[in-house]
Each structure stands twice: as C-alpha cells, then as structure tokens.
Enzyme design. Structure first.
Site, short mmCIF file in Angstrom:
data_model
loop_
_atom_site.label_atom_id
_atom_site.label_comp_id
_atom_site.label_asym_id
_atom_site.label_seq_id
_atom_site.Cartn_x
_atom_site.Cartn_y
_atom_site.Cartn_z
N HIS A 5 -46.62 3.35 14.38
CA HIS A 5 -46.27 3.27 12.96
C HIS A 5 -45.92 4.64 12.40
CE1 HIS A 5 -50.05 5.10 11.67
NE2 HIS A 5 -50.65 4.34 12.57
N ARG A 37 -49.56 -0.91 7.97
CA ARG A 37 -48.75 0.25 8.35
C ARG A 37 -47.90 -0.05 9.58
NH1 ARG A 37 -54.15 1.18 9.47
NH2 ARG A 37 -54.76 2.12 11.48
N GLU A 48 -55.19 -0.69 15.82
CA GLU A 48 -55.62 0.64 16.24
C GLU A 48 -57.02 0.57 16.85
OE1 GLU A 48 -55.41 3.32 17.51
OE2 GLU A 48 -54.81 4.83 16.02
N HIS A 84 -50.04 1.08 17.05
CA HIS A 84 -50.83 2.25 16.67
C HIS A 84 -50.97 3.22 17.84
CE1 HIS A 84 -52.01 0.03 13.02
NE2 HIS A 84 -51.87 -1.01 13.83
#
Length: 228
Positions: free
Chosen positions: A9, A60, A87, A182
C-alpha cells in the site's frame, strides 16, 4: 506465462507519523494516494492486464488496489478482500511511535521485534479495547485465529492457505493476478515464492506503492522479477 504483481500500500498516515500500525485500520496519506495512482500508471505503461485482484480488509490496501486498477483502466477486475493478507499484527506495539518504543525498550530489542523472522512482539490481550476480536470485520472468524501479535513466520502461515487454495491454482491456469497488501504479508509471500532463507528475509524491503512483478512458468518457477 502468468504474472503476479505485488504492491505494498501507499504511504499511510501512520507510516508518516512513524507509528506501529499492524491491524489498525489507518488511511493513506496524501503522498500514499499519489504513490498508489502512480503504481497504476506504471502498470498501464507496462501493458499488464489482470484477471483477478486480491487485497486485505484494511482500507490503506483496499484503496491502493482501487487507485492502481483505476489508473490502469482495470477497476472492473474481480476483487477478493481477505484478512489473510492483513499486515503482520504488531501486538501491544500497535499505535506506539517507533522511536518512543526504542527509547522505552531499547533500539536493539525493537529492531528484533520488527525484523526477526520468529520472535513475537509483546502480545495484545484479547480483552483490550483495541483487539481485533472486537472488530466486526472479523466476526465470522474462529476467535482462536485472531492474533494478539505475530512475527513473520506466523504471518506466512496465515497467508499460505490463500496462496495454496486460490492464488497458485489461478497462476497455474495462466491467469494474471494483482495483490495490494502490506509490507510484511507481501514479504512473507515473497519469502515463499523466492525460497528466501529465514536469515536473508530480514533484508528484504517492500517500498510503498511500488509494483513488484513476477513472471512464472507453467510449474510456478520464477522466470523473472522486476520492479516498475
């Protein structure tokens, strides 16, 4: 020959403020939006067309995927959101400023928590108000699957069922896939794809908003890796 494009991202608001983010649902910064849009333009310039798209359940990454697909005129591509691409969960460190954590625990200890393959961070209690157990997007998950903290090894274990059940079969069928996720979920995937050792994975970095392109043969051997 199938292609897999990985995009970390774009810069998030907490990347900008130097905070541990993990599963906290932080938005993109203005710079992060520009990075995601530029990623899409680079994909279009390279002439890469996708059959399927994957992202996490964190905004994100979702927004990065949408900006990249929109800028490459592929916003219509079939999309799957999954917690398996989230993430790495940074446990009780989530929300802390990284420099303040280094001052509190020591720079060496924080470096170990951030970069070692199999050392867990301080865990977040399931009863903590910030626990993902209280988040509606994980309501259908077995509570035992919701982490209180993860290292890269645990993150890889989380990502692998998605690779084995969905991504690898599609690549074997010659389909092109984009994954916007991520830094650590993508590092985990890269470790598996490139057969990177536990020691060497510490040095692998994923730049925000930069597409990484893998070309595979019919047996999913990597023919080439490039960055756009």
């Amino acid at each position: 020959m199938a292609k897999l494009v990985l995009i970390r991202h774009g810069q998030s608001e907490w990347n900008l403020s130097n905070q541990f983010t993990g599963w906290v649902d932080v938005d993109l910064s203005e710079e992060g939006v520009k990075q995601a849009q530029n990623a899409g333009r680079e994909i279009k310039k390279a002439g890469i067309e996708f059959d399927f798209a994957y992202t996490s359940v964190l905004k994100r990454a979702i927004k990065t995927l949408h900006y990249a697909l929109e800028e490459s005129d592929q916003i219509w591509v079939s999309e799957t959101k999954t917690w398996r691409l989230n993430e790495r969960h940074y446990g009780a460190l989530q929300g802390q400023n990284k420099q303040e954590a280094a001052d509190q625990f020591g720079a060496d200890q924080v470096h170990i928590w951030r970069r070692s393959y199999d050392v867990l961070p301080p865990l977040l209690d399931a009863n903590d108000e910030g626990s993902a157990a209280n988040d509606r997007r994980y309501a259908n998950l077995d509570p035992k699957l919701i982490p209180g903290g993860e290292n890269l090894k645990v993150t890889l274990d989380r990502v692998m069922p998605l690779w084995e059940d969905e991504i690898a079969p599609k690549l074997l069928d010659g389909k092109n896939i984009i994954i916007a996720a991520h830094g650590n979920s993508l590092r985990a995937l890269s470790k598996y794809i490139e057969e990177i050792s536990d020691e060497d994975i510490i040095d692998l970095e994923m730049a925000t908003g930069q597409p990484v392109v893998y070309d595979f043969d019919k047996k999913l051997n990597v023919l080439s890796k490039s960055k756009l």
